[in-house]
Design a protein around this motif. Structure first.
Motif, PDB file in Angstrom:
ATOM      1  N   ALA A 208      -6.123  14.229   6.401  1.00 10.67           N
ATOM      2  CA  ALA A 208      -5.136  13.870   5.389  1.00 10.67           C
ATOM      3  C   ALA A 208      -3.714  14.070   5.896  1.00 10.67           C
ATOM      4  CB  ALA A 208      -5.366  14.703   4.127  1.00 10.67           C
ATOM      5  N   ALA A 209      -3.498  15.129   6.660  1.00  9.50           N
ATOM      6  CA  ALA A 209      -2.152  15.433   7.149  1.00  9.50           C
ATOM      7  C   ALA A 209      -1.614  14.334   8.058  1.00  9.50           C
ATOM      8  CB  ALA A 209      -2.166  16.772   7.892  1.00  9.50           C
ATOM      9  N   ARG A 210      -2.509  13.621   8.735  1.00 13.86           N
ATOM     10  CA  ARG A 210      -2.073  12.572   9.664  1.00 13.86           C
ATOM     11  C   ARG A 210      -1.297  11.463   8.969  1.00 13.86           C
ATOM     12  NH1 ARG A 210      -1.627  12.580  14.792  1.00 13.86           N
ATOM     13  NH2 ARG A 210      -2.643  10.578  15.162  1.00 13.86           N
ATOM     14  N   PHE A 211      -1.440  11.323   7.648  1.00 19.61           N
ATOM     15  CA  PHE A 211      -0.746  10.273   6.912  1.00 19.61           C
ATOM     16  C   PHE A 211       0.607  10.725   6.350  1.00 19.61           C
ATOM     17  CE2 PHE A 211      -5.207   9.065   6.804  1.00 19.61           C
ATOM     18  CZ  PHE A 211      -5.146   7.718   7.092  1.00 19.61           C
ATOM     19  N   TRP A 212       0.991  11.979   6.670  1.00 18.01           N
ATOM     20  CA  TRP A 212       2.226  12.512   6.100  1.00 18.01           C
ATOM     21  C   TRP A 212       3.271  12.898   7.135  1.00 18.01           C
ATOM     22  CZ3 TRP A 212       2.864  11.912   1.028  1.00 18.01           C
ATOM     23  CH2 TRP A 212       1.713  11.721   0.251  1.00 18.01           C
ATOM     24  N   SER A 213       2.891  12.977   8.399  1.00 19.27           N
ATOM     25  CA  SER A 213       3.865  13.369   9.423  1.00 19.27           C
ATOM     26  C   SER A 213       3.375  12.930  10.803  1.00 19.27           C
ATOM     27  CB  SER A 213       4.077  14.881   9.405  1.00 19.27           C
ATOM     28  OG  SER A 213       4.984  15.278  10.420  1.00 19.27           O
TER      29      SER A 213
ATOM     30  N   SER B  34      -4.066  10.507   0.431  1.00 19.49           N
ATOM     31  CA  SER B  34      -3.212  10.377   1.613  1.00 19.49           C
ATOM     32  C   SER B  34      -3.390   9.013   2.267  1.00 19.49           C
ATOM     33  CB  SER B  34      -3.544  11.492   2.615  1.00 19.49           C
ATOM     34  OG  SER B  34      -3.342  12.769   2.047  1.00 19.49           O
ATOM     35  N   VAL B  35      -4.618   8.529   2.316  1.00 14.40           N
ATOM     36  CA  VAL B  35      -4.878   7.199   2.886  1.00 14.40           C
ATOM     37  C   VAL B  35      -4.113   6.135   2.115  1.00 14.40           C
ATOM     38  CG1 VAL B  35      -6.645   5.433   3.247  1.00 14.40           C
ATOM     39  CG2 VAL B  35      -7.111   7.811   3.844  1.00 14.40           C
ATOM     40  N   ILE B  36      -4.050   6.295   0.804  1.00 14.55           N
ATOM     41  CA  ILE B  36      -3.407   5.280  -0.030  1.00 14.55           C
ATOM     42  C   ILE B  36      -1.884   5.437  -0.032  1.00 14.55           C
ATOM     43  CG2 ILE B  36      -3.167   4.414  -2.394  1.00 14.55           C
ATOM     44  CD1 ILE B  36      -6.098   5.237  -2.809  1.00 14.55           C
ATOM     45  N   ALA B  37      -1.399   6.673  -0.248  1.00 14.62           N
ATOM     46  CA  ALA B  37       0.030   6.873  -0.511  1.00 14.62           C
ATOM     47  C   ALA B  37       0.805   7.519   0.625  1.00 14.62           C
ATOM     48  CB  ALA B  37       0.194   7.732  -1.772  1.00 14.62           C
ATOM     49  N   GLY B  38       0.146   7.928   1.695  1.00 15.60           N
ATOM     50  CA  GLY B  38       0.833   8.599   2.788  1.00 15.60           C
ATOM     51  C   GLY B  38       1.918   7.741   3.417  1.00 15.60           C
ATOM     52  N   PRO B  39       3.081   8.324   3.743  1.00 13.75           N
ATOM     53  CA  PRO B  39       4.180   7.543   4.319  1.00 13.75           C
ATOM     54  C   PRO B  39       3.944   7.097   5.755  1.00 13.75           C
ATOM     55  CG  PRO B  39       4.761   9.871   4.237  1.00 13.75           C
ATOM     56  CD  PRO B  39       3.454   9.729   3.511  1.00 13.75           C
TER      57      PRO B  39
ATOM     58  N   LEU C 191      -0.283   1.838   0.983  1.00 13.64           N
ATOM     59  CA  LEU C 191       0.832   1.339   0.181  1.00 13.64           C
ATOM     60  C   LEU C 191       2.115   1.198   0.987  1.00 13.64           C
ATOM     61  CD1 LEU C 191       0.359   3.292  -3.181  1.00 13.64           C
ATOM     62  CD2 LEU C 191      -0.375   0.978  -2.595  1.00 13.64           C
ATOM     63  N   ARG C 192       2.171   1.867   2.136  1.00 15.03           N
ATOM     64  CA  ARG C 192       3.383   1.803   2.972  1.00 15.03           C
ATOM     65  C   ARG C 192       3.227   0.839   4.143  1.00 15.03           C
ATOM     66  NH1 ARG C 192       6.705   6.186   1.743  1.00 15.03           N
ATOM     67  NH2 ARG C 192       6.091   6.951  -0.314  1.00 15.03           N
ATOM     68  N   THR C 193       2.019   0.307   4.350  1.00 19.74           N
ATOM     69  CA  THR C 193       1.765  -0.568   5.491  1.00 19.74           C
ATOM     70  C   THR C 193       1.626  -1.999   5.019  1.00 19.74           C
ATOM     71  OG1 THR C 193       0.578   1.221   6.596  1.00 19.74           O
ATOM     72  CG2 THR C 193       0.254  -1.001   7.453  1.00 19.74           C
TER      73      THR C 193
END
Length: 286
Positions: free
Chosen positions: A215-220, A267-272, A277-279
């Motif tokens: 999960a962390a991989r989608f935030w930083s 995180s898969v859906i909303a991670g930056p 949602l960001r891709t």
């Protein structure tokens, strides 16, 4: 309504022990999961988690429900499995993940068989899937000791482990500590899996290591941030999972992993960082 989020931990000592033990386990295990993903060894953690069962079962048969016996047996079994897989890889050229994939079903079957034969004396369901009642004071002390030692050990080998993960050839040219750091890293992985299986469950504990890390991989994109986010996600999963287990009267291990899975899905859906949602859709196929 908000009182329901902390009331069980205020009223019951066993819930406080489970929360503290699970939280410190998440703080030490989730950062190790980040390095497993960085080294593309995600499934090896799962294989080792299954591989500790025969050692834990033999420890129970010889010494009963003793935390030191279960821990030592699981540690020896996990390290033996990892060492055997590495030996097969060196002697045959088979990839290490393939070696692990071939060995761990044998270990899992052996462990489940041994535990099944002892099921009249041991609650097999709780051992495989976790129970907050299993976190007594000696178990909590063991979890605190292993988690603290794991964090200190990871801090000591952090630089070598990072270089070995990103550029092992460069590390080999400037230092001889690469293989030692890798060996210590695997030892820390096994220790965290072994000490957590009584509370989270032998088949569930690897999820607390890998899901927060994934999960962390989608935030930083920065490793220190990844380690912190993974640890905090693991703690949040333990807290909410224990609440779900308490109010729904369900095994604690699956509840904790289910909440960690929910964090991963969010995180898969909303991670930056490459979240859905960001891709842009076109970028997914480029």
């Amino acid at each position: 309504m908000l009182a329901a989020l902390w009331q069980p931990f205020v009223e019951f000592a066993f819930m406080r022990r489970a929360l503290l033990g699970g939280a410190v386990l998440a703080l030490s295990a989730a950062p190790l999961g980040v390095f497993l993903i960085l080294r593309r060894m995600s499934l090896i953690g799962d294989a080792i988690a299954h591989g500790i069962l025969p050692g834990a079962a033999l420890g129970f048969w010889l010494f009963g429900l003793s935390l030191p016996a279960l821990t030592l047996g699981g540690l020896l079994a996990g390290l033996s499995m990892a060492g055997l897989a590495a030996w097969i890889t060196r002697r045959t050229g088979l990839h290490e993940d393939a070696s692990m994939a071939a060995i761990y079903p044998i270990s899992l079957a052996s462990g489940v068989l041994l535990l099944g034969l002892a099921s009249q004396q041991l609650d097999l369901l709780h051992l495989l899937f976790g129970s907050v009642l299993a976190v007594d004071q000696p178990t909590l002390n063991g979890m605190l000791t292993v988690s603290l030692g794991s964090l200190l050990g990871l801090a000591l080998i952090y630089r070598w482990l990072l270089l070995d993960s990103l550029d092992p050839l460069f590390l080999g040219s400037v230092s001889r500590f690469g293989p030692l750091a890798y060996g210590l890293f695997l030892t820390l992985v096994v220790l965290n899996l072994v000490i957590g299986f009584q509370a989270i469950g032998a088949l569930m504990v690897v999820g607390l290591m890998m899901l927060p890390a994934a999960a962390a991989r989608f935030w930083s994109r920065h490793l220190p941030s990844l380690l912190l986010i993974a640890a905090l996600t693991g703690v949040l999963s333990v807290w909410l999972g224990l609440l779900l287990s308490y109010y729904a009267n369900l095994p604690s291990g699956p509840c904790i992993i289910l909440l960690a899975g929910a964090c991963y899905g969010f995180s898969v859906i909303a991670g930056p960082v490459k979240g859905l949602l960001r891709t842009p859709t076109a970028a997914l196929y480029s």
